[in-house]
Design an enzyme around this catalytic site. Structure first.
Site, short mmCIF file in Angstrom:
data_model
loop_
_atom_site.label_atom_id
_atom_site.label_comp_id
_atom_site.label_asym_id
_atom_site.label_seq_id
_atom_site.Cartn_x
_atom_site.Cartn_y
_atom_site.Cartn_z
N LYS A 90 0.38 -3.89 6.93
CA LYS A 90 1.31 -5.02 6.80
C LYS A 90 2.71 -4.42 6.72
CE LYS A 90 -1.28 -8.85 5.86
NZ LYS A 90 -1.79 -9.11 4.52
N HIS A 96 8.30 -4.61 3.75
CA HIS A 96 9.51 -5.39 4.06
C HIS A 96 10.48 -5.44 2.89
CE1 HIS A 96 7.87 -8.77 1.79
NE2 HIS A 96 6.73 -8.54 2.40
N HIS A 107 9.54 -5.93 -0.73
CA HIS A 107 8.93 -4.86 -1.53
C HIS A 107 9.95 -4.00 -2.24
CE1 HIS A 107 5.44 -5.45 1.32
NE2 HIS A 107 4.91 -5.64 0.13
#
Ligand code: ARG
Length: 576
Positions: free
Chosen positions: A133, A136, A139
């Site tokens: 994932k 981004h 985070h």
């Protein structure tokens, strides 16, 4: 360093009126405040609490206390004054300056640190992105806040362990493997791992809408993975490694490392035991074929431990992980820096741990934080609406380089300075606000060299370093024979002295409240006070006593800013 507050409390607690009112020494220490307005002294003791017992108005009590104090001024106090309901204490500025600046220069990089008797470690779990994932912009919060909290605890004397609880397990990997086999290629994954894996995953969901058989296939593949089937395991491992490479680039840019990457998959063989134990303790209940723990009594939805198809869940892995950590590390505290969207999840499983009889559940702490969003149109991303953290950091460095060139910043290595300042700016911005607040990421705010920003504080540090370079060898000897405090008692120097003196308390409070922004605010204040001092006073003056004292104050300010930035995870360049 002298603890003036304790000295004052000690003397006040011994006064007849205080004893009559039944206040303990600890009560008195607790009541003493630092007035916001320095015209009201360095410390103040409010008399409201005594009014009832002494049957007198607080201002009259304050007047009595001054009388009773008579000649017994606490150490370092030069003047005591009753003002309204308060007793105000004014410190001897010269003594404070000598004491504080001397203490900073003597301790150096250790100034503000502490030691604790507690030998059990403190675990800080942070960052914990999901593999395959995007890593981004969202985070950044857990990553940077957690990193700072860990540094603060270590500085305060705790043994710490930094854990990245990777999201590397769960039914979604069944889907990913199925999708990869149908639509993926090895070359594509190697070239752009996360983008490719996400596009397969997306495609899976699109196709599964019209072809529900895909879901069954994915479940079977995940079941195979759980059984340890070689082929599935290999693919999953490969996805994991490729993802970790991407994450690693971001961690390198941020200067962040971990002691352990034991993520969710690490607990795949440790969940059986959790289910067994829950059943044994009579906590497990069947509901539509699934295994749950009811939490009605705590006004929460049930915790689902096993799905009807037998697979485990995120929450099961968290319970297994906490038990494992307790048995492996015997932690004093187990801290989770995770978004506030997961509040319910944490309340649920902390409650399950308590119901299992684990008293140490009370040592597990969830540290939530709010959302970050980006101003519109700020950045195009490789994946549409997702903004990769790596791209934000790269962009910050590029923009900083432009500013450095435009402003003609003093550096002999533009690339290196741009890196330190650009990355530092993003981290600092992240830690400038109370963590629970939602905030909007705005470039002008992040990279503003004059605002309350990382570049501003770093610039103040570099300015101090530059003065010290000019002072030459003298900068190293100014503390040796004691700092002349008389020279630092002016209204220009003294506010800076006081902020340096309260730096250790700011670190402690930031640790106790798990709130790095307290420290961020404090070093912004230090930088501002330093710049005022620097602006109003020449440092390298003729008069030797004045010059030496001023150099000492600059050296102490530089040290405190450097230490403060370090605890936030921000570098402190000597030139810019
Ligand atoms: N991987 C999760 C996510 O990205 C965060 C994990 C938080 N830690 C935990 N122990 N549950 O949402």
């Amino acid at each position: 360093m002298i603890d003036f507050q304790a000295e004052i409390a000690g003397v006040v607690a011994g006064l007849p009126a205080i004893e009559e009112a039944g206040l303990s020494a600890a009560d008195v220490l607790d009541l003493i405040e630092v007035p916001a307005d320095s015209a009201k002294g360095d410390y103040a003791f409010p008399c409201f609490r005594l009014a009832k017992a002494l049957r007198k108005a607080p201002p009259a009590i304050a007047a009595d206390l001054v009388q009773q104090l008579g000649q017994k001024a606490p150490v370092g106090v030069s003047r005591i004054q009753a003002e309204g309901p308060y007793l105000n204490f004014f410190l001897d500025r010269a003594l404070v300056a000598r004491d504080v600046v001397g203490a900073v220069l003597e301790a150096g990089a250790a100034y503000g640190s502490a030691t604790v008797a507690e030998r059990r470690p403190v675990i800080v779990e942070f960052s914990s992105p999901n593999i395959a994932k995007p890593f981004h912009i969202g985070h950044i919060r857990s990553t940077v806040i957690g990193n700072s909290i860990e540094k603060i605890y270590r500085f305060l004397g705790y043994d710490t362990i930094r854990i990245n609880h990777l999201g590397d397990y769960g039914t979604q990997f069944g889907k990913m493997i199925v999708a990869y086999r149908k639509w993926g290629s090895e070359e594509a994954v190697n070239a752009a791992p996360i983008e490719s894996l996400i596009s397969y995953y997306k495609k899976f969901h699109e196709e599964a809408d019209s072809d529900p058989a895909l879901e069954d296939e994915a479940r079977e593949v995940f079941a195979a993975l759980e059984r340890g089937s070689e082929e599935e395991l290999k693919l999953w491992q490969w996805f994991r490694e490729e993802s970790l490479k991407e994450f690693g680039r971001v961690y390198d840019m941020l200067g962040i490392t971990f002691d352990s990457y034991n993520g969710e998959s690490f607990y795949s063989d440790k969940m059986e035991r959790v289910t067994d134990e829950l059943a044994e303790k009579g906590l497990l209940e069947e509901s539509d074929g699934a295994q749950i723990v009811r939490l009605d009594a705590y006004n929460m939805p049930p915790a689902m431990i096993r799905k009807s198809d037998g697979s485990t869940l995120y929450i099961t892995r968290d319970i297994a992980a906490a038990i494992y950590r307790k048995e492996t590390y015997d932690f004093a505290k187990n801290i989770y820096v995770v978004a506030s969207q997961q509040n319910l999840h944490f309340s649920q499983w902390f409650t399950v741990l308590r119901l299992m009889g684990y008293e140490w559940a009370a040592d597990c702490v969830h540290i939530p934080f709010g959302l970050v969003s980006l101003e519109d149109g700020v950045m195009k991303s490789r994946l549409g609406n997702v903004v990769f953290l790596e791209d934000v950091l790269t962009r910050a460095v590029e923009r900083t380089k432009e500013i450095i060139i435009e402003k003609n910043v003093n550096t002999d290595d533009i690339e290196e300075t741009a890196r330190q300042v650009g990355i530092g700016a993003v981290i600092f911005n992240e830690l400038a606000n109370n963590r629970i607040k939602d905030y909007v990421f705005r470039w002008e705010k992040v990279l503003n060299f004059d605002g309350e920003t990382g570049p501003y504080v770093q610039y103040s540090h570099a300015r101090a370093a530059s003065v010290l370079r000019k002072a030459g060898a003298e900068a190293d000897t100014v503390a040796a024979d004691g700092v002349n405090g008389e020279c630092l008692s002016s209204d220009r120097a003294y506010p800076l002295v006081k902020l340096l003196g309260s730096f250790p308390a700011a670190i402690k409070e930031a640790g106790e409240k798990y709130e790095p922004s307290i420290l961020t605010r404090h070093i912004i204040d230090v930088a501002q006070a330093f710049n005022r001092f620097y602006h109003d006073e020449q440092i390298l003056v003729e008069d030797a006593a004045e010059r030496r004292a001023r150099i000492a104050l600059v050296a102490a300010a530089r040290q405190v800013i450097a230490t403060g930035l370090g605890l936030l995870g921000v570098e402190a360049p000597d030139r810019m």
